[in-house]
Scaffold this motif. Sequence first.
Motif, PDB file in Angstrom:
ATOM      1  N   UNK A 234      -0.208 -32.160 -45.387  1.00 28.24           N
ATOM      2  CA  UNK A 234       0.245 -32.143 -46.780  1.00 28.24           C
ATOM      3  C   UNK A 234       1.724 -31.765 -46.873  1.00 28.24           C
ATOM      4  N   UNK A 235       2.150 -30.813 -46.059  1.00 28.97           N
ATOM      5  CA  UNK A 235       3.570 -30.455 -46.037  1.00 28.97           C
ATOM      6  C   UNK A 235       4.422 -31.674 -45.713  1.00 28.97           C
ATOM      7  N   UNK A 236       4.025 -32.409 -44.705  1.00 27.32           N
ATOM      8  CA  UNK A 236       4.767 -33.603 -44.299  1.00 27.32           C
ATOM      9  C   UNK A 236       4.790 -34.639 -45.418  1.00 27.32           C
ATOM     10  N   UNK A 237       3.650 -34.855 -46.049  1.00 24.39           N
ATOM     11  CA  UNK A 237       3.572 -35.851 -47.125  1.00 24.39           C
ATOM     12  C   UNK A 237       4.464 -35.462 -48.305  1.00 24.39           C
ATOM     13  N   UNK A 238       4.424 -34.201 -48.714  1.00 26.94           N
ATOM     14  CA  UNK A 238       5.229 -33.766 -49.863  1.00 26.94           C
ATOM     15  C   UNK A 238       6.717 -33.740 -49.516  1.00 26.94           C
ATOM     16  N   UNK A 239       7.041 -33.310 -48.312  1.00 27.13           N
ATOM     17  CA  UNK A 239       8.450 -33.311 -47.894  1.00 27.13           C
ATOM     18  C   UNK A 239       8.981 -34.740 -47.860  1.00 27.13           C
ATOM     19  N   UNK A 240       8.194 -35.655 -47.352  1.00 30.32           N
ATOM     20  CA  UNK A 240       8.600 -37.063 -47.289  1.00 30.32           C
ATOM     21  C   UNK A 240       8.823 -37.621 -48.700  1.00 30.32           C
ATOM     22  N   UNK A 241       7.921 -37.311 -49.606  1.00 28.28           N
ATOM     23  CA  UNK A 241       8.055 -37.769 -50.997  1.00 28.28           C
ATOM     24  C   UNK A 241       9.313 -37.181 -51.643  1.00 28.28           C
ATOM     25  N   UNK A 242       9.552 -35.912 -51.424  1.00 31.73           N
ATOM     26  CA  UNK A 242      10.731 -35.262 -52.002  1.00 31.73           C
ATOM     27  C   UNK A 242      12.020 -35.843 -51.431  1.00 31.73           C
ATOM     28  N   UNK A 243      12.059 -36.012 -50.127  1.00 31.03           N
ATOM     29  CA  UNK A 243      13.263 -36.580 -49.509  1.00 31.03           C
ATOM     30  C   UNK A 243      13.479 -38.008 -50.002  1.00 31.03           C
ATOM     31  N   UNK A 244      12.393 -38.753 -50.192  1.00 32.80           N
ATOM     32  CA  UNK A 244      12.490 -40.112 -50.718  1.00 32.80           C
ATOM     33  C   UNK A 244      13.014 -40.156 -52.142  1.00 32.80           C
ATOM     34  N   UNK A 245      12.845 -39.080 -52.863  1.00 32.37           N
ATOM     35  CA  UNK A 245      13.351 -38.983 -54.240  1.00 32.37           C
ATOM     36  C   UNK A 245      14.743 -38.348 -54.281  1.00 32.37           C
ATOM     37  N   UNK A 246      15.328 -38.155 -53.107  1.00 30.45           N
ATOM     38  CA  UNK A 246      16.698 -37.656 -53.043  1.00 30.45           C
ATOM     39  C   UNK A 246      16.859 -36.150 -53.100  1.00 30.45           C
ATOM     40  N   UNK A 247      15.783 -35.407 -52.909  1.00 26.99           N
ATOM     41  CA  UNK A 247      15.860 -33.949 -52.969  1.00 26.99           C
ATOM     42  C   UNK A 247      16.460 -33.420 -51.661  1.00 26.99           C
ATOM     43  N   UNK A 248      17.427 -32.553 -51.795  1.00 23.74           N
ATOM     44  CA  UNK A 248      18.120 -31.988 -50.633  1.00 23.74           C
ATOM     45  C   UNK A 248      17.202 -31.067 -49.835  1.00 23.74           C
ATOM     46  N   UNK A 249      17.443 -31.015 -48.553  1.00 22.59           N
ATOM     47  CA  UNK A 249      16.666 -30.135 -47.674  1.00 22.59           C
ATOM     48  C   UNK A 249      16.752 -28.677 -48.118  1.00 22.59           C
ATOM     49  N   UNK A 250      17.899 -28.275 -48.637  1.00 22.86           N
ATOM     50  CA  UNK A 250      18.076 -26.890 -49.078  1.00 22.86           C
ATOM     51  C   UNK A 250      17.154 -26.547 -50.251  1.00 22.86           C
ATOM     52  N   UNK A 251      16.908 -27.503 -51.113  1.00 23.29           N
ATOM     53  CA  UNK A 251      15.993 -27.293 -52.236  1.00 23.29           C
ATOM     54  C   UNK A 251      14.564 -27.160 -51.709  1.00 23.29           C
ATOM     55  N   UNK A 252      14.200 -28.041 -50.798  1.00 21.54           N
ATOM     56  CA  UNK A 252      12.869 -27.993 -50.191  1.00 21.54           C
ATOM     57  C   UNK A 252      12.684 -26.667 -49.450  1.00 21.54           C
ATOM     58  N   UNK A 253      13.702 -26.278 -48.706  1.00 22.09           N
ATOM     59  CA  UNK A 253      13.635 -25.014 -47.976  1.00 22.09           C
ATOM     60  C   UNK A 253      13.456 -23.836 -48.937  1.00 22.09           C
ATOM     61  N   UNK A 254      14.157 -23.857 -50.058  1.00 21.29           N
ATOM     62  CA  UNK A 254      14.026 -22.756 -51.016  1.00 21.29           C
ATOM     63  C   UNK A 254      12.605 -22.656 -51.570  1.00 21.29           C
ATOM     64  N   UNK A 255      11.976 -23.785 -51.835  1.00 21.59           N
ATOM     65  CA  UNK A 255      10.587 -23.743 -52.321  1.00 21.59           C
ATOM     66  C   UNK A 255       9.679 -23.116 -51.263  1.00 21.59           C
TER      67      UNK A 255
END
Length: 185
Positions: free
Chosen positions: A134-155
Amino acid sequence: MTVARLRELLPDYARDLRLNLGSVTSQSNLSAQQLWGTVLAAAIASRGRTVLVELEPEALDHLSAEAATAARTAAALMAMNNVYYRSLHLLEDEEYSRLRAGLRMNALANPGVDKVDVELWSLAVSAVNGCGRCLTAHEHELRGRGVAREVIQDAIRVASVVHAVAVTVEALETSSGTNRVAAAD
């Protein structure tokens, strides 16, 4: 009921958690809605009554009714999905992955808030629940929507701190430290 109150409950051996809780809730690449939705979803996922009681009112001060509902929905549905998909990952028979899950997740189709926010909250809950798939799926979706790694890391940082605080406070409540937590009320 606030972050400050929860920080006061933490014992000296959890000083780093005390500092981290203050830090992740005040300095973030997340928008206010993303941050407090993550706090709420992670508090629910962490299953700590005191942590939820302390953090939920403050989170609700920063969230619209729709965002609060979406964060709760993410926590509820990820509780189901994380068990299911983590189990598929752990089973040695890959045929299970080819079977239809048959689990309803319609609420995620139209969550009432930006899909990026719901994905961040789902990612945070998946981190708490330890579901790599699930982590991989959500990270992939977020990155595909242009979300920066730093935002993902903060969550993920928020989720990890909220979870650690929940574990620590629950241990205090369960052990001889119960009187310390109750006395702080």
